[in-house]
Design an enzyme around this catalytic site. Structure first.
Site, PDB file in Angstrom:
ATOM      1  N   ILE A  67       0.795  -1.094  -0.106  1.00  0.00           N
ATOM      2  CA  ILE A  67      -0.252   0.236   0.232  1.00  0.00           C
ATOM      3  C   ILE A  67       0.659   1.087   0.424  1.00  0.00           C
ATOM      4  CG2 ILE A  67      -1.369   1.163   1.447  1.00  0.00           C
ATOM      5  CD1 ILE A  67      -2.418  -1.246   2.451  1.00  0.00           C
ATOM      6  N   CYS A  68       0.263   2.816  -1.141  1.00  0.00           N
ATOM      7  CA  CYS A  68       0.509   3.517  -0.558  1.00  0.00           C
ATOM      8  C   CYS A  68      -0.154   4.574  -0.430  1.00  0.00           C
ATOM      9  CB  CYS A  68       1.861   4.281  -1.846  1.00  0.00           C
ATOM     10  SG  CYS A  68       0.739   4.507  -3.196  1.00  0.00           S
ATOM     11  N   ARG A  69       0.388   6.102  -0.162  1.00  0.00           N
ATOM     12  CA  ARG A  69      -1.191   7.139  -0.165  1.00  0.00           C
ATOM     13  C   ARG A  69      -1.470   6.996  -1.457  1.00  0.00           C
ATOM     14  NH1 ARG A  69      -2.828   9.010   4.300  1.00  0.00           N
ATOM     15  NH2 ARG A  69      -3.048  10.609   3.922  1.00  0.00           N
TER      16      ARG A  69
END
Length: 147
Positions: A103-105
């Site tokens: 996951i990232c932003r």
């Protein structure tokens, strides 16, 4: 249908730019879908990720910057900066057959990390489509601060 096929060459001859545009869009669509099919990881919705975390105890790796991670992250996520992300790390090597969600932003950076995991031999790699922003938009809880 037979009449359609008989008139198709006439249409293509009368509208060459329209025909080229159609075939260009068709080729782009085929290329995009084949790339998605063979990239080695799958995108999940927030609900699918929740199911994966709860049902299969997936490892969730957040490759956001430390400041973005502290602003809010998926509750079970562990933060690893993209600059330090190493699929060959001994701790990650232990979970090659376990589901791993990256996951990232926004969902853009995590795709690169997921591709690296798939290339390193991880069999069940996922990303969260839309990243933490999609998780938040789905009204799911975010933890703030360091873990």
């Amino acid at each position: 249908m037979s009449e359609f096929l008989h008139r198709l060459p006439e249409f293509l001859g009368n509208h060459p730019f329209l025909a080229m545009a159609f075939f260009g869009v068709l080729l782009a669509l085929i290329a995009n879908e084949s790339t998605r099919w063979f990239r080695g990881y799958k995108e999940l919705t927030p609900a699918e990720l929740t199911r994966l975390i709860n049902g299969e105890n997936a490892l969730v790796v957040d490759v956001s910057s430390a400041s973005d991670y502290e602003k809010g992250h998926v509750p079970t996520a562990r933060n690893v900066a993209m600059s330090q992300f190493d699929p060959e790390h001994k701790d990650l090597a232990k979970v090659k057959d376990k589901p791993v969600a990256v996951i990232c932003r926004s969902g853009q950076t995590s795709a690169g990390a997921a591709a690296r995991l798939a290339k390193a031999g991880f069999t069940r790699v996922y990303t969260l489509a839309g990243g933490t922003a999609a998780w938040q938009a789905a009204d799911l809880p975010l933890h703030k601060g360091r873990r």
